[in-house]
Design a protein around this motif. Sequence first.
Motif, PDB file in Angstrom:
ATOM      1  N   HIS A 111       0.884  -0.817  -0.317  1.00  0.00           N
ATOM      2  CA  HIS A 111      -0.526   0.328   0.088  1.00  0.00           C
ATOM      3  C   HIS A 111       0.766   1.456   0.136  1.00  0.00           C
ATOM      4  O   HIS A 111       0.416   2.287  -0.514  1.00  0.00           O
ATOM      5  N   ALA A 112       1.995   1.145   0.645  1.00  0.00           N
ATOM      6  CA  ALA A 112       3.170   2.259   0.905  1.00  0.00           C
ATOM      7  C   ALA A 112       3.533   2.840  -0.288  1.00  0.00           C
ATOM      8  O   ALA A 112       3.883   4.226  -1.223  1.00  0.00           O
ATOM      9  N   LEU A 113       3.749   1.629  -1.030  1.00  0.00           N
ATOM     10  CA  LEU A 113       4.612   2.111  -2.840  1.00  0.00           C
ATOM     11  C   LEU A 113       3.545   2.047  -3.444  1.00  0.00           C
ATOM     12  O   LEU A 113       3.901   3.444  -4.030  1.00  0.00           O
ATOM     13  N   ARG A 114       2.426   2.266  -3.290  1.00  0.00           N
ATOM     14  CA  ARG A 114       1.457   2.405  -4.755  1.00  0.00           C
ATOM     15  C   ARG A 114       0.870   3.507  -4.076  1.00  0.00           C
ATOM     16  O   ARG A 114       1.073   4.737  -4.902  1.00  0.00           O
ATOM     17  N   ARG A 115       1.247   3.890  -2.138  1.00  0.00           N
ATOM     18  CA  ARG A 115       0.928   5.417  -2.624  1.00  0.00           C
ATOM     19  C   ARG A 115       2.096   6.069  -2.809  1.00  0.00           C
ATOM     20  O   ARG A 115       1.330   7.857  -3.567  1.00  0.00           O
ATOM     21  N   ILE A 116       2.899   5.755  -2.909  1.00  0.00           N
ATOM     22  CA  ILE A 116       4.057   7.319  -3.093  1.00  0.00           C
ATOM     23  C   ILE A 116       4.220   7.308  -4.564  1.00  0.00           C
ATOM     24  O   ILE A 116       4.679   8.399  -5.145  1.00  0.00           O
ATOM     25  N   LEU A 117       4.018   5.931  -5.350  1.00  0.00           N
ATOM     26  CA  LEU A 117       4.002   6.587  -6.541  1.00  0.00           C
ATOM     27  C   LEU A 117       2.604   6.386  -7.661  1.00  0.00           C
ATOM     28  O   LEU A 117       2.380   6.938  -8.341  1.00  0.00           O
ATOM     29  N   SER A 118       1.609   6.707  -6.826  1.00  0.00           N
ATOM     30  CA  SER A 118       0.229   7.754  -7.072  1.00  0.00           C
ATOM     31  C   SER A 118       0.401   9.087  -7.503  1.00  0.00           C
ATOM     32  O   SER A 118       0.713   9.462  -7.108  1.00  0.00           O
ATOM     33  N   PRO A 119       0.059   9.839  -8.330  1.00  0.00           N
ATOM     34  CA  PRO A 119       0.093  10.624  -8.656  1.00  0.00           C
ATOM     35  C   PRO A 119      -0.462  11.837  -7.962  1.00  0.00           C
ATOM     36  O   PRO A 119      -0.592  12.869  -7.712  1.00  0.00           O
ATOM     37  N   ALA A 120      -1.537  11.384  -7.046  1.00  0.00           N
ATOM     38  CA  ALA A 120      -1.960  12.496  -6.521  1.00  0.00           C
ATOM     39  C   ALA A 120      -1.401  12.222  -5.097  1.00  0.00           C
ATOM     40  O   ALA A 120      -1.958  13.923  -4.270  1.00  0.00           O
TER      41      ALA A 120
END
Length: 531
Positions: A111-120
């Motif tokens: 979840h954290a790695l997806r969050r940091i790479l999310s454009p949002a």
Amino acid sequence: MRPRRRDWLAGAAAALLGARRVRAEAETVYRRGNDADPETLDPHKSSTVAEAHILRDLFEGLLTYDNRGAIVPGAAESWQVSDDALTYSFRLRADGRWSNGDPVAAEDFVHALRRILSPATAAKYAEVLYPLRNAAAVNRGAMPPEALGVSAPDARSLVVALEKPTPYLLELLTHQTSMPLHRPSLERYGERFTRPGNLVSNGPYRLEELVPNDRITLSRNPHFRDAARIAIPRVAFVPAPDQSSAVRRYAAGELDSLSDLPGDQMASLKARFGDQVVLGPALGVLALAVNTRKKPFDDARLRRALSLVIDRDYLAEAIWGGTMAPAFSLCPPGLDHYRDPPEIEGARSLPIDNEAQAARLLEEAGFGPGGRPLVVEYRFNTSDNNRNTAVAIADMWRGLGIETRFVYTDAKTHFAHLRDGGDFDVARMSWLADYSDPQNFLFLLKTGNDGLNSGRYANPAYDALLSEADGERDLGRRTDLLFRAETVALAELPWIPLLHYRSKALISPRLKGYTANLRNVAPTRFLRLEA
């Protein structure tokens, strides 16, 4: 039965002793002078060394550092690498816990790695994770976060898939960009999840108190697996951008360590404090970023002229007291997977011998005796060393008829201004390596890396060399490609290198376990305080 008087006295004495121990431990605080007040405690939005010191105590990645700068297992107890070096399989510890007692699960990392790479998220540091499969596409919004090359087959298994072999991946996973986050807290509090009482961390410490511009206090995380072996129960990170003032506080016993020192006072500091002054190696560069999107600073001839007359030896010795080394390249010596870096024009000449060439370049760019005078706005974050450096460089430029005007702010404001695309002519930039590889310096100037490439330098040839190096499995050829890329950057000078870092610290005799190391890390959990 009534207790005998002797037994009662013994019990009372033991209780009193125990209470005293608890009180003494509660009063034991490591007062740690930090480079600056952090802009954020969100690992995914952080970007400064001052923030990294704090986050290293609050969070633990799959791997971490010890107090000698060695990479050691963190939240992961073991890992395996596929034969093609494209897949890393990590096994998390069974006793990993968040500071509220929840188990640390592989899904927390996903979840954290997806969050940091999310454009949002708009993470300024996202590009450092581009070795992960589909990371660049996810960060651009071209693919959904679920396409990122990370998965959790079960609660203790994490699989990381890469675009291409990445020699420095394990070290990258020690970085704050790779830290896990406690998803329920993030979902409950949103952007307020970093506040005291809200922040749930998985590292050796938890957030206790945050007083802006005064201190950030952490206390031992009772759920951390090695909590019983952590000798320092509380640590207060005290911002110390004014180094002279910080030295006075240290001398008065108000601080137990300082992570930076005024270079022009090194001789007196050594005479005064002796072996409490600790110097060591470091992987970092201090440079002047030039705004290449703005005329006349988009002219490489002008940038070369500015560089040619800078006396780096004088800066290193007279201003920084020998605590820095002259820098004639972006990459410092000693990096893994590299060789001696290329050098800037005029590196082997005295600055006075370069003045005629610098004057010709300025005149070709339309300035000097045959043109209009050049006025340069020089931005820097306030500290004694930075101020003295700016004044010295302005004096060196004055010989070319250049007028220099200063704009200075605190570190938080300075770096936020640059990261957010604020206007400037030249600005102080510093970079300490996240991992020991030339890519970690050269990626700073890649097109589109706007959070770190403040001057918006863009060169397709440079980008192509970095991209080719990213896909190269032969380490020797990869070294050649990165060397060629740095040669391009040093010819165009979007960053003018000034100095390479050496670590310099003041360490109280009562602080034990500190060891100067190449990565300049000193996690509090490995230190101890004596009375």
